[in-house]
Scaffold this motif. Structure first.
Motif, PDB file in Angstrom:
ATOM      1  N   ALA A 121       3.386  12.010   3.054  1.00 29.39           N
ATOM      2  CA  ALA A 121       3.285  12.946   1.929  1.00 29.39           C
ATOM      3  C   ALA A 121       4.106  14.206   2.216  1.00 29.39           C
ATOM      4  CB  ALA A 121       1.819  13.304   1.662  1.00 29.39           C
ATOM      5  N   THR A 151      -4.174   5.865  10.057  1.00 30.93           N
ATOM      6  CA  THR A 151      -3.818   5.675   8.649  1.00 30.93           C
ATOM      7  C   THR A 151      -3.773   7.025   7.919  1.00 30.93           C
ATOM      8  OG1 THR A 151      -4.763   3.467   8.606  1.00 30.93           O
ATOM      9  CG2 THR A 151      -4.527   4.570   6.476  1.00 30.93           C
ATOM     10  N   THR A 152      -4.786   7.864   8.149  1.00 33.67           N
ATOM     11  CA  THR A 152      -4.828   9.184   7.518  1.00 33.67           C
ATOM     12  C   THR A 152      -3.635  10.020   7.952  1.00 33.67           C
ATOM     13  OG1 THR A 152      -7.226   9.147   7.290  1.00 33.67           O
ATOM     14  CG2 THR A 152      -6.189  11.323   7.310  1.00 33.67           C
ATOM     15  N   HIS A 176       1.746   6.717  -6.821  1.00 29.16           N
ATOM     16  CA  HIS A 176       0.670   7.639  -7.203  1.00 29.16           C
ATOM     17  C   HIS A 176       1.090   9.093  -6.950  1.00 29.16           C
ATOM     18  CE1 HIS A 176      -3.445   7.644  -8.612  1.00 29.16           C
ATOM     19  NE2 HIS A 176      -3.626   8.722  -7.870  1.00 29.16           N
ATOM     20  N   TRP A 177       1.699   9.328  -5.789  1.00 30.97           N
ATOM     21  CA  TRP A 177       2.123  10.689  -5.455  1.00 30.97           C
ATOM     22  C   TRP A 177       3.162  11.210  -6.433  1.00 30.97           C
ATOM     23  CZ3 TRP A 177       2.780   9.465   0.462  1.00 30.97           C
ATOM     24  CH2 TRP A 177       1.513   9.392   1.060  1.00 30.97           C
ATOM     25  N   THR A 212       0.839  -1.199   0.000  1.00 32.09           N
ATOM     26  CA  THR A 212       0.000   0.000   0.000  1.00 32.09           C
ATOM     27  C   THR A 212       0.874   1.248   0.000  1.00 32.09           C
ATOM     28  OG1 THR A 212      -1.813  -1.135   1.111  1.00 32.09           O
ATOM     29  CG2 THR A 212      -1.796   1.264   1.263  1.00 32.09           C
ATOM     30  N   TRP A 213       1.893   1.260   0.868  1.00 30.85           N
ATOM     31  CA  TRP A 213       2.815   2.403   0.891  1.00 30.85           C
ATOM     32  C   TRP A 213       3.401   2.630  -0.500  1.00 30.85           C
ATOM     33  CZ3 TRP A 213       2.800   5.982   4.344  1.00 30.85           C
ATOM     34  CH2 TRP A 213       2.623   5.711   5.705  1.00 30.85           C
ATOM     35  N   LEU A 240      -3.174  13.333  -0.817  1.00 28.51           N
ATOM     36  CA  LEU A 240      -4.041  12.402  -0.102  1.00 28.51           C
ATOM     37  C   LEU A 240      -5.329  12.145  -0.877  1.00 28.51           C
ATOM     38  CD1 LEU A 240      -1.964  12.670   2.153  1.00 28.51           C
ATOM     39  CD2 LEU A 240      -3.868  12.526   3.762  1.00 28.51           C
ATOM     40  N   ILE A 269      -5.072   9.448  -3.401  1.00 25.77           N
ATOM     41  CA  ILE A 269      -5.107   8.035  -2.970  1.00 25.77           C
ATOM     42  C   ILE A 269      -6.412   7.718  -2.232  1.00 25.77           C
ATOM     43  CG2 ILE A 269      -2.605   7.727  -2.917  1.00 25.77           C
ATOM     44  CD1 ILE A 269      -2.821   8.068   0.209  1.00 25.77           C
ATOM     45  N   ALA A 287      -0.377   8.748   6.373  1.00 25.35           N
ATOM     46  CA  ALA A 287      -0.317   9.141   4.957  1.00 25.35           C
ATOM     47  C   ALA A 287       0.020  10.633   4.847  1.00 25.35           C
ATOM     48  CB  ALA A 287      -1.647   8.842   4.260  1.00 25.35           C
ATOM     49  N   ASN A 314       2.261   1.729  -3.429  1.00 24.81           N
ATOM     50  CA  ASN A 314       1.228   2.253  -4.343  1.00 24.81           C
ATOM     51  C   ASN A 314       1.015   3.742  -4.120  1.00 24.81           C
ATOM     52  OD1 ASN A 314       0.792  -0.222  -5.547  1.00 24.81           O
ATOM     53  ND2 ASN A 314      -0.911  -0.763  -4.208  1.00 24.81           N
ATOM     54  N   TRP A 315       0.955   4.140  -2.859  1.00 24.57           N
ATOM     55  CA  TRP A 315       0.750   5.558  -2.544  1.00 24.57           C
ATOM     56  C   TRP A 315       1.890   6.403  -3.090  1.00 24.57           C
ATOM     57  CZ3 TRP A 315      -0.961   5.479   3.332  1.00 24.57           C
ATOM     58  CH2 TRP A 315      -2.255   4.940   3.420  1.00 24.57           C
TER      59      TRP A 315
END
Length: 175
Positions: free
Chosen positions: A137, A129-130, A40-41, A33-34, A165, A168, A133, A36-37
């Motif tokens: 970021a 989690t938020t 994406h970023w 997941t990290w 954020l 994602i 993230a 992927n984030w």
């Protein structure tokens, strides 16, 4: 474009007596997941990212005592903080196309205190989690040369974090 992300979950490897109890609702974020984030970023930030076929980033989730040691050592502030970023690109050095084709471009390391993140998540009334993230970021932006020496640049950076954020699927209100 691809990110090779090396996640060290030092925080979760500590003894069960860690100062923060992670709620069952706050599931650990998997390394996939990290990754992927961050992929994406970097796509979202594309015009500001140095061109390379792939990138390398280190992410360490730790506790307040370890981040306090790093903060004292590198920033001369002997107190815990939420996130530290150690950018590898602060020095301009020549990179040949051949070199970039063979090895990922190392952007640097991000260290996040899960202890502090947990407290901030509770204060902000959102999930761990938020918050994690959000802090990752923020760290990524620092790796890419963003800084916030004044209120105006901090506002721009926070707005960029909100966009990252959102990218994602995490909605966050910074008011």
């Amino acid at each position: 474009m691809r990110v090779e992300l090396y996640v060290e979950e030092y925080f979760y490897e500590l003894s069960p007596t860690t100062s923060v109890k992670i709620d069952e609702t706050d599931a650990r974020i998997t390394p996939e997941t990290w990754e992927n984030w961050f992929n994406h970023w970097l796509e979202i930030l594309q015009p500001q990212v140095p061109p390379a076929p792939s990138y390398e980033i280190g992410l360490r989730l730790t506790d307040d005592s370890q981040i306090q040691e790093l903060n004292a050592q590198y920033r001369q502030q002997n107190k815990p903080t939420d996130v530290l970023a150690f950018a590898a690109l602060e020095v301009d050095f020549p990179q040949s196309k051949e070199m970039l084709a063979s090895v990922p471009l190392y952007l640097g390391d991000i260290i996040v205190s899960v202890d502090t993140a947990q407290r901030q998540a509770q204060q902000q009334e959102h999930s761990l989690t938020t918050e994690l993230a959000w802090l990752a970021a923020h760290g990524l932006l620092h790796l890419l040369g963003w800084d916030h020496p004044d209120e105006e640049s901090l506002e721009r950076m926070l707005e960029q974090q909100v966009k990252l954020l959102k990218g994602i699927g995490i909605a966050i209100d910074i008011e």
